[in-house]
Design an enzyme around this catalytic site. Structure first.
Site, PDB file in Angstrom:
ATOM      1  N   ARG A  15      -0.404  -3.362  -9.433  1.00  0.00           N
ATOM      2  CA  ARG A  15      -1.167  -2.112  -9.333  1.00  0.00           C
ATOM      3  C   ARG A  15      -2.589  -2.325  -9.821  1.00  0.00           C
ATOM      4  NH1 ARG A  15       3.923  -0.231 -10.333  1.00  0.00           N
ATOM      5  NH2 ARG A  15       4.782   0.759  -8.456  1.00  0.00           N
ATOM      6  N   HIS A  49       9.492  -1.593  -2.776  1.00  0.00           N
ATOM      7  CA  HIS A  49       8.185  -1.938  -3.378  1.00  0.00           C
ATOM      8  C   HIS A  49       7.571  -3.135  -2.652  1.00  0.00           C
ATOM      9  CE1 HIS A  49       8.051   0.803  -6.878  1.00  0.00           C
ATOM     10  NE2 HIS A  49       9.370   0.702  -6.864  1.00  0.00           N
ATOM     11  N   ASP A  72       4.144  -5.788  -5.382  1.00  0.00           N
ATOM     12  CA  ASP A  72       4.481  -4.371  -5.232  1.00  0.00           C
ATOM     13  C   ASP A  72       3.749  -3.852  -3.995  1.00  0.00           C
ATOM     14  OD1 ASP A  72       5.238  -1.597  -5.803  1.00  0.00           O
ATOM     15  OD2 ASP A  72       5.664  -2.312  -7.827  1.00  0.00           O
ATOM     16  N   GLU A  83      -0.548   1.549 -12.931  1.00  0.00           N
ATOM     17  CA  GLU A  83      -1.148   2.518 -12.011  1.00  0.00           C
ATOM     18  C   GLU A  83      -2.421   3.127 -12.592  1.00  0.00           C
ATOM     19  OE1 GLU A  83       2.125   2.273 -12.706  1.00  0.00           O
ATOM     20  OE2 GLU A  83       3.303   3.620 -11.436  1.00  0.00           O
ATOM     21  N   ASP A 120      14.612  -1.902  -7.616  1.00  0.00           N
ATOM     22  CA  ASP A 120      14.517  -0.479  -7.973  1.00  0.00           C
ATOM     23  C   ASP A 120      13.886   0.339  -6.852  1.00  0.00           C
ATOM     24  OD1 ASP A 120      12.145  -1.968  -8.511  1.00  0.00           O
ATOM     25  OD2 ASP A 120      11.299  -0.191  -9.463  1.00  0.00           O
ATOM     26  N   GLU A 121      14.216   1.618  -6.856  1.00  0.00           N
ATOM     27  CA  GLU A 121      13.543   2.647  -6.057  1.00  0.00           C
ATOM     28  C   GLU A 121      13.384   2.263  -4.584  1.00  0.00           C
ATOM     29  OE1 GLU A 121      10.722   4.784  -9.371  1.00  0.00           O
ATOM     30  OE2 GLU A 121       9.973   2.897  -8.564  1.00  0.00           O
ATOM     31  N   TRP A 140      16.329   0.732 -17.014  1.00  0.00           N
ATOM     32  CA  TRP A 140      15.051   1.452 -17.178  1.00  0.00           C
ATOM     33  C   TRP A 140      15.218   2.956 -17.066  1.00  0.00           C
ATOM     34  CZ3 TRP A 140      12.140   4.394 -13.613  1.00  0.00           C
ATOM     35  CH2 TRP A 140      12.625   4.406 -12.296  1.00  0.00           C
ATOM     36  N   TYR A 199       8.272   2.653 -22.164  1.00  0.00           N
ATOM     37  CA  TYR A 199       7.312   2.604 -21.068  1.00  0.00           C
ATOM     38  C   TYR A 199       5.905   2.743 -21.653  1.00  0.00           C
ATOM     39  CZ  TYR A 199      10.052   1.931 -16.917  1.00  0.00           C
ATOM     40  OH  TYR A 199      10.811   1.349 -15.933  1.00  0.00           O
ATOM     41  N   ASP A 228       3.166   2.571 -20.281  1.00  0.00           N
ATOM     42  CA  ASP A 228       2.151   3.228 -19.443  1.00  0.00           C
ATOM     43  C   ASP A 228       2.085   4.725 -19.715  1.00  0.00           C
ATOM     44  OD1 ASP A 228       4.771   3.322 -18.312  1.00  0.00           O
ATOM     45  OD2 ASP A 228       3.927   3.998 -16.400  1.00  0.00           O
TER      46      ASP A 228
HETATM   47  C1  ACM Z   1      10.718   1.125 -12.569  1.00  0.00           C
HETATM   48  O1  ACM Z   1      10.047   1.715 -13.437  1.00  0.00           O
HETATM   49  N1  ACM Z   1      10.733   1.592 -11.317  1.00  0.00           N
HETATM   50  C2  ACM Z   1      11.503  -0.045 -12.891  1.00  0.00           C
END
Ligand code: ACM
Ligand code: ZN
Length: 642
Positions: free
Chosen positions: A185, A288, A214, A494, A354-355, A421, A446, A448
């Site tokens: 990012r 991602h 990503d 980000e 993930d995601e 996570w 986290y 961030d």
């Molecule tokens: C994550 O924060 N999507 C691992």
């Protein structure tokens, strides 16, 4: 003849004198303050302050064991740490059984089981510094402790350094003490990554997970797939709040980004190795992956074309997964993981997982055909099939697979390690199935996320204050200790445009994570930690590492009282501060009213202004909070003015 200047202790007058001396000594001893324990982070397993000091001068030798190149490296590390003081200590090979007036580093001939692979003993006495460990890693961690025992350098040249006498026996709680740096990012240069490793090593972190790929950029040269970096490493430039950026405009040049050449990767890996930090690569798949399919659209479901995302909203509307039905995808991953495995000595490769948005898989003929052929009943099972194949690829390269907790969905790959996570539930589920886990739960780990009031910090998703990060126990009781490999803080980038901001978000919260990773759980104590963390925050600042001071900021919490009025509670994460406030358009200091109990809003007040005061002086930043913002944060109807 002159009488010798001695006192006959057995004469009555001498007895009186002796009594007096003893009394004075007792008074002195009672009055002398006990030696203050050194302010170390992470707190060692066992520490006993001693009496006296040891002075390091330019002639104090560092003795290292014969034929032990890692110990030589450790000795060099100490000399580098002393660079700001002007001292450079001679490094000599240890031949005698004991040495005086020296810093001696020993590898124990008979390993001490209490020290394990990374522990050490460190004894400072007026006679010298004796360090012993089973393995060189322990010597390295002893030196990180020693560096914290030294006076804060403040950059000035010193002829001698005073070390307080202390005896330490130390070993870590976890073997995985990680931080994640998201280089996708925001691209951090190789020298910035090395600077990040320097900060980690001070606090005994031993894993740097590099998030190398990503949707917003592919950051590692893959020689067999050159477009990953000629195309995938670049996006159109944008600034401002992430996820609100305009998508790429027609004809707009992709000029923002960068990547690590394989040479740079080797250099980063070696830099980490010399500081006992293993660099673990993360290559995201199947989701991602927009940067990957922008480079090679033939491994997507729809075929593209795609552009690397600059930080605009796209999830669910533009594909960002590779196709799970296409054999070309697995050939691609085989090439990528082959080159990655050859570059990183880490036994683990993190494959993301993930995601992953499955909406395009659901419509893709190849994915549907795969599901039919493999008798997969859901898209979760297709994802599980995919990760199991990825595990085979990773293992064929001699590595072990780690993935985010979504790799549980549809069934875990046989040998996978799970990084939890979404809270700790994924870790608990994986441990129930006998898998190893690493706990890096959001929000607590986290890095961030906000660490202070959102009005004083850069835009991000949620809140994780230092105190909460510290007090959080990462390993639920249901996870057997032998399956809890360790813990990790994640710095997603980000909202992190540069290294200074990366440091600001990392420190001091990573101090808290370092202590949770290293120190026995039973020894943790917030107020004691904070005193020690403050000393380390000063050291970080002297080392040029940007360390947030948000912990000193006031906290304003909106509540509703029994009559339905909005009331404000003022508090602080730390002890010993008073909160001074005003509802007037003025900047409060220690002369303004000090908070005692929840405050109703005076009629027509537009905002509250608060500052924390310690030792009679403001500390931290002044917080100005508009009343409508506080009513919104309350999240329920309330009366505001009487
Ligand atoms: C994550 O924060 N999507 C691992
Ligand atoms: Zn597909």
């Amino acid at each position: 003849m002159r009488k010798p200047c001695v006192v006959n202790l057995f004469k009555p007058a001498s007895c009186l004198l002796l009594g007096l001396v003893c009394c004075l000594a007792c008074v002195y001893l009672r009055a002398a303050p006990p030696a203050e324990p050194p302010r170390l982070v992470p707190q060692p397993m066992e520490m006993t302050p001693g009496s006296g000091v040891f002075e390091i001068t330019g002639r104090t030798p560092i003795f290292i064991p014969p034929d032990c190149p890692p110990a030589k490296l450790v000795a060099e590390t100490l000399n580098n740490q002393l660079a700001g003081t002007g001292l450079r200590l001679p490094v000599k090979v240890l031949t005698a059984a004991s040495v005086r007036r020296a810093i001696s580093l020993r590898i124990l001939a008979k390993p001490d089981p209490k020290l394990g692979e990374e522990g050490y003993s460190l004894d400072v006495s007026p006679n010298g510094v004796a360090i012993a460990a089973n393995r060189p890693a322990g010597l390295f961690y002893a030196l990180q402790t020693l560096a914290q025992l030294l006076p804060s350098p403040a950059g000035e040249v010193k002829p001698r350094l005073i070390l307080p006498a202390v005896s330490i026996l130390d070993a870590p709680r976890f073997s995985w003490r990680g931080l994640l740096l998201d280089c996708s990012r925001h691209f951090f240069t190789a020298s910035e990554v090395k600077a990040y490793i320097d900060g980690m090593a001070r606090y005994k972190f031993n894993i740097l997970q590099l998030h190398l790929t990503d949707d917003q950029g592919w950051r590692i040269e893959i020689k067999s797939r050159p477009k990953l970096t000629t195309v995938g490493a670049w996006r159109v430039p944008r600034q401002g709040p992430w996820w609100s950026y305009d998508p790429p405009q027609p004809g707009e040049a992709a000029t923002d980004g960068g990547f690590y050449s394989q040479e740079e990767i080797r250099d980063i890996v070696a830099y980490g190795r010399d500081r006992w930090v293993t660099v673990v690569p993360e290559i995201e798949t199947p989701g991602h992956s927009l940067a990957a399919i922008a480079a090679y659209p033939e491994i997507s479901c729809g075929g593209g074309p795609f552009q690397v995302n600059p930080g605009s909203k796209f999830y669910g509307t533009i594909e960002n997964s590779v196709c799970a039905g296409n054999e070309a995808t697995f050939a691609f991953l085989d090439q990528v993981f082959g080159e990655v495995a050859a570059l990183f000595p880490s036994p683990y490769i993190h494959v993301g997982g993930d995601e992953a948005f499955h909406g395009f898989w659901a419509k893709c003929p190849k994915c549907k055909e795969r599901m039919a052929r493999e008798n997969l009943k859901s898209l979760a099972e297709l994802q599980s099939y995919f990760i199991k194949r990825v595990e085979k690829i990773v293992e064929s390269k001699g590595k072990k697979l780690v993935g985010w907790d979504e790799i549980l969905d549809g069934g875990l790959a046989p040998n996978a390690t799970v990084m939890s996570w979404r809270g700790t539930a994924g870790g608990e589920a994986a441990a129930r199935q006998g898998h190893q886990v690493i706990l890096s739960p959001s929000p607590q780990y986290y890095l961030d996320l906000y660490q202070g009031d959102p009005l004083l910090e850069s835009n991000t998703y949620a809140l994780a204050r230092l105190r909460e990060v510290y007090l959080f126990e990462p390993v639920p009781a249901s996870i057997p200790p032998q399956l809890a490999l360790g813990i990790q803080g994640n710095l997603w980038s980000e909202s992190i445009p540069n290294l200074r901001q990366a440091q600001y978000m990392t420190w001091p919260r990573a101090l808290a994570i370092s202590e949770s990773a290293w120190t026995p759980q039973t020894q943790k104590n917030w107020s004691d930690f904070f005193t020690r963390a403050e000393a380390q925050m000063q050291r970080l600042a002297i080392a040029g590492i940007n360390c947030a001071r948000s912990v000193y900021d006031p906290i304003v919490t909106p509540k509703k009282d029994g009559e339905g009025f909005l009331v404000l509670e003022l508090s602080s994460e730390i002890e010993g501060v008073a909160l001074h406030y005003t509802f007037a358009a003025a900047n409060p200091d220690e002369t303004y009213p000090a908070y005692r109990s929840p405050l109703r809003i005076p009629r027509n007040a537009a905002e509250i202004r608060v500052v924390a005061v310690r030792g009679g002086k403001p500390v931290g930043r002044q917080l100005n909070l508009p009343i409508p913002e506080l009513a919104k944060r309350l999240g329920q109807p309330c009366k505001i003015y009487p």
